[in-house]
Design a protein around this motif. Structure first.
Motif, PDB file in Angstrom:
ATOM      1  N   ALA A   1     -12.910  -0.242 -10.474  1.00 11.71           N
ATOM      2  CA  ALA A   1     -13.037   1.972 -10.116  1.00 11.71           C
ATOM      3  C   ALA A   1     -14.658   1.765  -8.767  1.00 11.71           C
TER       4      ALA A   1
ATOM      5  N   ALA B   1     -11.295   7.436  -6.284  1.00  7.96           N
ATOM      6  CA  ALA B   1     -12.493   6.447  -5.868  1.00  7.96           C
ATOM      7  C   ALA B   1     -13.216   6.347  -4.122  1.00  7.96           C
ATOM      8  N   HIS B   2     -11.939   6.005  -4.052  1.00  7.79           N
ATOM      9  CA  HIS B   2     -11.824   5.024  -2.075  1.00  7.79           C
ATOM     10  C   HIS B   2     -11.378   5.611  -1.683  1.00  7.79           C
TER      11      HIS B   2
ATOM     12  N   ALA C   1      -8.182   2.681   1.037  1.00  4.48           N
ATOM     13  CA  ALA C   1      -9.035   1.903   0.845  1.00  4.48           C
ATOM     14  C   ALA C   1      -8.745   1.191  -0.226  1.00  4.48           C
ATOM     15  N   GLY C   2      -8.598   1.824  -1.134  1.00  3.92           N
ATOM     16  CA  GLY C   2      -8.783   1.310  -2.511  1.00  3.92           C
ATOM     17  C   GLY C   2      -7.257   1.346  -3.054  1.00  3.92           C
TER      18      GLY C   2
ATOM     19  N   GLU D   1       1.099  -1.306   0.018  1.00  4.82           N
ATOM     20  CA  GLU D   1      -0.383   0.071   0.544  1.00  4.82           C
ATOM     21  C   GLU D   1       0.850   1.288  -0.305  1.00  4.82           C
TER      22      GLU D   1
ATOM     23  N   LYS E   1      -7.202  -6.682  -1.504  1.00  3.28           N
ATOM     24  CA  LYS E   1      -8.796  -6.909  -0.718  1.00  3.28           C
ATOM     25  C   LYS E   1      -9.220  -8.631  -2.295  1.00  3.28           C
TER      26      LYS E   1
ATOM     27  N   LEU F   1      -8.670   4.409  -8.771  1.00  4.26           N
ATOM     28  CA  LEU F   1      -8.909   3.699  -7.308  1.00  4.26           C
ATOM     29  C   LEU F   1      -9.000   4.059  -6.196  1.00  4.26           C
ATOM     30  N   TYR F   2      -7.972   5.222  -5.928  1.00  5.76           N
ATOM     31  CA  TYR F   2      -7.523   6.019  -4.562  1.00  5.76           C
ATOM     32  C   TYR F   2      -8.207   7.263  -4.945  1.00  5.76           C
TER      33      TYR F   2
ATOM     34  N   ASN G   1     -14.337  -1.070  -6.678  1.00 10.06           N
ATOM     35  CA  ASN G   1     -13.707  -0.322  -5.790  1.00 10.06           C
ATOM     36  C   ASN G   1     -13.975  -2.851  -6.443  1.00 10.06           C
TER      37      ASN G   1
ATOM     38  N   TRP H   1      -4.607   2.643 -10.476  1.00 13.79           N
ATOM     39  CA  TRP H   1      -4.278   2.900  -8.614  1.00 13.79           C
ATOM     40  C   TRP H   1      -4.542   4.268  -8.616  1.00 13.79           C
TER      41      TRP H   1
ATOM     42  N   ARG I   1     -10.674  -5.051  -8.438  1.00  6.62           N
ATOM     43  CA  ARG I   1      -9.136  -4.910  -8.280  1.00  6.62           C
ATOM     44  C   ARG I   1      -8.697  -4.917  -9.788  1.00  6.62           C
TER      45      ARG I   1
END
Length: 94
Positions: free
Chosen positions: A83, A46-47, A50-51, A6, A55, A43-44, A86, A40, A88
């Motif tokens: 995304a 949007a979340h 935690a993105g 992470e 997972k 995802l970041y 969430n 990435w 992957r």
């Protein structure tokens, strides 16, 4: 298991979001693919953090169908849809 932790993912995302790097230059600087940086960052955005965390799981047929229906209704790409929910790996939507 994820190949990148992470904190590494966050540093790549931060270098892109800092505004001085493109996807390609951030990818080159950190030794990853530009498509991975794009994923990435999405995802970041949007979340949050935690993105970027690991997972693992399976998605049942009803969930996948609801995701696909939203994708079709809103004209989203597989990457955008993954995304947003969430997910992957966008290939599980196909």
């Amino acid at each position: 298991m994820s190949r990148h932790g992470e904190s590494f993912k966050r540093s790549v995302v931060d270098s892109y979001l800092g505004g001085d790097e493109s996807y390609a230059s951030a990818a080159s600087m950190h030794g990853v693919d530009a498509a991975t940086v794009r994923k990435w960052v999405a995802l970041y955005q949007a979340h949050g953090d935690a993105g970027l965390s690991g997972k693992y799981g399976r998605y049942d047929a009803a969930f996948r169908l609801s995701v696909l229906e939203r994708m079709w209704e809103e004209g989203l790409s597989y990457r955008q849809t993954a995304a947003l929910f969430n997910i992957r790996n966008a290939s599980c939507l196909t």
